[in-house]
Design a protein around this motif. Structure first.
Motif: not given
Ligand SMILES: Cc1cc2nc3c(=O)[nH]c(=O)nc-3n(C[C@H](O)[C@H](O)[C@H](O)COP(=O)(O)O)c2cc1C
Length: 394
Positions: A283-290, A292-295, A321-328
């Motif tokens: 996933y290119n983080l420049l164009e991946t919404d949270s 999509v990454l969360g799923s 992205a790391a913050y999202l991963v940690r939070a989820l």
């Protein structure tokens, strides 16, 4: 939107937001959403189940009028979050005889958030498995904490086997139909996005509340967002799978690059994993919404963050992205950091520290100067070796 009948004398009276593209300023909602509320008309009393956001007053009151509801006995609050309770202060004025029915925790939150001290005497606090008679319909309440706040609870109309589950089994999906009859991929993508953003951090509670729903065995599940569900077996199965603690043999690589070096590293690693038959998604983080990454991280066994160094640390998109991963709090067992820098970096330590609360094993990082050379490629092969080896034990 007109009030719509679910079964006799139970109506959906909430609002639909067709054009909403982000919920809570955090969750992308490519298919819009709805804030559901329900009206239960018993032979003696009428109860409203939840309300809506404060700004939705016109549509909400219109729906109640279309349902011919000029008085209310009870406003049941299943969850204090403002998308469910925002209209409570207004409705308490519009329906001066209405009592607020909720649990102790939810009452505390409602009072604090909406400053309702002056109307405290209008609250009726109910406990787990207590009932409230509306005449020929009975409401039964089930405390269901932590899906996704400490206050969440379910309410059942016992005679009709309709269960209101608040955010549990919800989806951000503006549906033209009251019931969801199909398994359309768009709808299921919404189910997954919702689970990832709202339920994933609370897997133990999700498992508990799944068992509760199974015990109640409703014929209809009426959640707070998205369509009403008849026998939601498919979604229950998905929840069982997602909420288990067993990750799948798959790898998520989330990357950002400025000049292409990190991207080349990602290409090598992903190709290598593909050659080994390990399911991998990049996933290119420049164009991946949270969403999509969360799923994507719901059940991957390994998550790799790939980032160049910017001002001695990771690129801000990688930090996000790391913050999202940690939070989820996904169930991943292995984490990795790869990337490129120029002269001095703390990127690996920064990300490893951010992700340390997950308790996952951090694999040997591959962090190199500039473009990947042969040594870097060999290190990436070794990283793929350790992923393959560890995934055999899943
Ligand atoms: C705005 C900016 C800040 C940077 N800060 C650092 C830094 O603090 N330390 C460092 O070693 N390299 C730094 N770099 C250099 C990059 O990390 C380096 O060019 C790297 O190879 C880029 O990887 P990429 O090709 O994947 O974008 C910086 C580059 C840019 C554009």
């Amino acid at each position: 939107m007109a009030a719509r009948e679910i079964v006799e004398n139970i109506y959906a009276v909430g609002t639909i937001s067709w054009d909403l593209r982000c919920f809570d300023s955090i969750m992308p909602t490519p298919r819009g959403s709805s804030n559901n509320a329900y009206l239960v008309k018993g032979s003696e009393k009428a109860a409203l189940i939840d309300t809506g956001e404060a700004h939705e007053e016109a549509e909400f009151i219109t729906n109640l009028m279309r349902a011919d509801q000029h008085s209310l006995d009870y406003i049941v609050c299943l969850h204090a979050e403002q998308d469910h309770s925002g209209l409570l202060p207004l409705l308490l004025e519009v329906y001066p005889m209405a009592k607020v029915v909720t649990n102790e925790v939810c009452k505390g939150l409602l009072m604090a958030m909406h400053h309702l001290e002056e109307v405290e005497e209008r609250f009726i606090v109910i406990g787990d498995k207590e009932t409230l008679s509306l005449g020929d319909k009975t409401l039964k309440f089930y405390l269901a904490p932590w899906v996704h706040w400490p206050d969440t609870m379910f309410a059942e109309v016992v005679e009709d086997k309709v269960l209101f589950t608040t955010d549990f089994l919800s989806t951000h999906y503006a549906s033209p139909t009251l019931f969801q009859n199909d398994d359309s991929s768009e709808y299921l993508e919404g189910v997954k996005r919702y689970y990832a953003a709202i339920m994933m951090p609370f897997r133990a509670a999700v498992r508990e509340q799944l068992a509760l729903v199974e015990e109640i065995a409703p014929e209809i599940v009426a959640p707070s967002h998205g369509p009403v569900l008849k026998l939601p077996a498919k979604i229950m199965d998905l929840y069982h799978d997602w909420a288990s603690e067993t990750p799948k043999n798959s790898v998520v690589v989330a990357y950002v690059t400025m000049h292409g070096s990190t991207k080349l590293m990602v290409n090598f690693l992903v190709d290598d994993l593909v050659q080994r038959g390990i399911p991998v998604h990049q996933y290119n983080l420049l164009e991946t919404d949270s969403g999509v990454l969360g799923s994507a991280i719901i059940d991957a066994a390994t998550i790799i963050l790939a980032t160049p160094t910017v001002l001695f640390g990771p690129h801000p998109l990688a930090v996000n992205a790391a913050y999202l991963v940690r939070a989820l709090r996904p169930k991943a067992k292995y984490l990795g950091v790869i990337g490129s820098y120029g002269w001095g970096t703390n990127a690996v330590n920064y990300l490893a520290e951010m992700l340390s609360p997950l308790g996952a094993e951090v694999l040997e990082p591959v962090y190199i100067k500039g473009l990947p050379d042969e040594q870097a490629i060999s290190s990436l092969h070794k990283l793929a070796d350790s992923i393959e080896e560890r995934h055999k034990t899943l």
